[in-house]
Design a protein around this motif. Structure first.
Motif, short mmCIF file in Angstrom:
data_model
loop_
_atom_site.label_atom_id
_atom_site.label_comp_id
_atom_site.label_asym_id
_atom_site.label_seq_id
_atom_site.Cartn_x
_atom_site.Cartn_y
_atom_site.Cartn_z
N UNK A 164 4.68 95.83 82.29
CA UNK A 164 5.75 95.20 83.30
C UNK A 164 5.62 95.82 84.50
N UNK A 165 5.96 96.94 84.34
CA UNK A 165 6.20 97.98 85.60
C UNK A 165 4.62 97.92 86.43
N UNK A 166 3.50 97.80 85.88
CA UNK A 166 2.51 97.67 86.62
C UNK A 166 2.22 96.21 87.47
N UNK A 167 2.70 95.39 86.75
CA UNK A 167 2.50 93.77 87.37
C UNK A 167 3.38 94.13 88.68
N UNK A 216 7.12 89.10 80.40
CA UNK A 216 7.00 87.96 81.39
C UNK A 216 8.39 87.77 82.06
N UNK A 217 9.50 88.15 81.34
CA UNK A 217 10.87 88.09 81.81
C UNK A 217 11.11 89.01 82.87
N UNK A 218 10.67 90.37 82.31
CA UNK A 218 10.86 91.62 83.36
C UNK A 218 10.03 91.28 84.60
N UNK A 219 8.77 90.85 84.42
CA UNK A 219 7.89 90.67 85.78
C UNK A 219 8.57 89.65 86.49
#
Length: 227
Positions: free
Chosen positions: A130-133, A213-216
């Motif tokens: 998530x953080x990488x995206x 997906x929600x975090x991104x």
């Protein structure tokens, strides 16, 4: 800003960009092995250990900027900090990356028996993904520009500009050195991954991927709004 100071600031930025690009390529290769871990487990371990080298180099590069900025170095203060949102998620990205790699190496050594290590590895993978995206989205346009500036052939005008930062060879050498060292470690660790061959663990699917997906989506929306 003096020539030496400018070279230090710009050189650090370009080293971070180049190392970040190497990390991204290896990260994509690592993610690609996840859906078929049973047949690609050896490749998964090899790329994971190989990734450790550039990750350490990038962490050192960004850490240097962090130290210089918060120690009130005037040149780094003039350069400015990352955007507030990126400063918030940066610790999550660094910690999740280090935990992901460390737990992966530990699993390569211990085998699939310690379930707690597998859980730590999966959770850190989801946070890292998530953080990488978000991180990639934020720097998607800037990093290629920095690398291109470092590699493009100088024009006649640039040949006469003494303030043009140097050190491209050093930046390339750093990346090659960390990759070679990590590759040696990966080769040495490969025999320990034998117990994992043919492993049929559950893939990272379901609620975990939905949460990522929600975090991104949320993070990208915040970045777009700030832009």
């Amino acid at each position: 800003m003096t020539q030496r100071a400018r070279s230090d600031v710009v050189g650090n930025e370009r080293l971070t960009a180049l190392t970040g690009a190497v990390v991204l390529v290896l990260s994509v290769a690592e993610i690609a092995t996840v859906p078929t871990l049973g047949s690609l487990i050896v490749a998964h371990f090899f790329v994971g250990v190989l990734l450790a080298g550039p990750v350490v180099a990038k962490t050192a590069s960004t850490g240097w900027r962090f130290i210089r900025y918060y120690s009130r170095d005037p040149d780094y203060r003039r350069k400015g900090p990352p955007r507030p949102f990126l400063r918030v998620i940066a610790p999550l990205l660094v910690v999740s990356t280090l935990v992901l790699i460390a737990s992966g190496i530990a699993l390569a050594i211990t085998g699939p028996a310690p379930e707690i290590l597998i859980r730590v590895h999966v959770v850190s993978f989801l946070i890292w993904l998530a953080t990488l995206a978000v991180h990639v989205f934020a720097y998607a346009r800037r990093v290629p520009r920095l690398i291109a500036e470092d590699w493009r052939r100088r024009t006649e005008l640039q040949e006469h500009v003494r303030s043009e930062p140097s050190g491209r060879g050093m930046r390339v050498a750093v990346n090659i050195a960390v990759l070679v060292l990590a590759a040696i470690a990966a080769v040495l660790l490969l025999p320990t991954a034998a117990p994992w061959e043919g492993w049929r663990g559950q893939a990272v699917t379901g609620p975990g991927v939905l949460a990522v997906a929600v975090c991104i989506g949320t993070a990208v929306a915040v970045l777009l709004k700030r832009r």
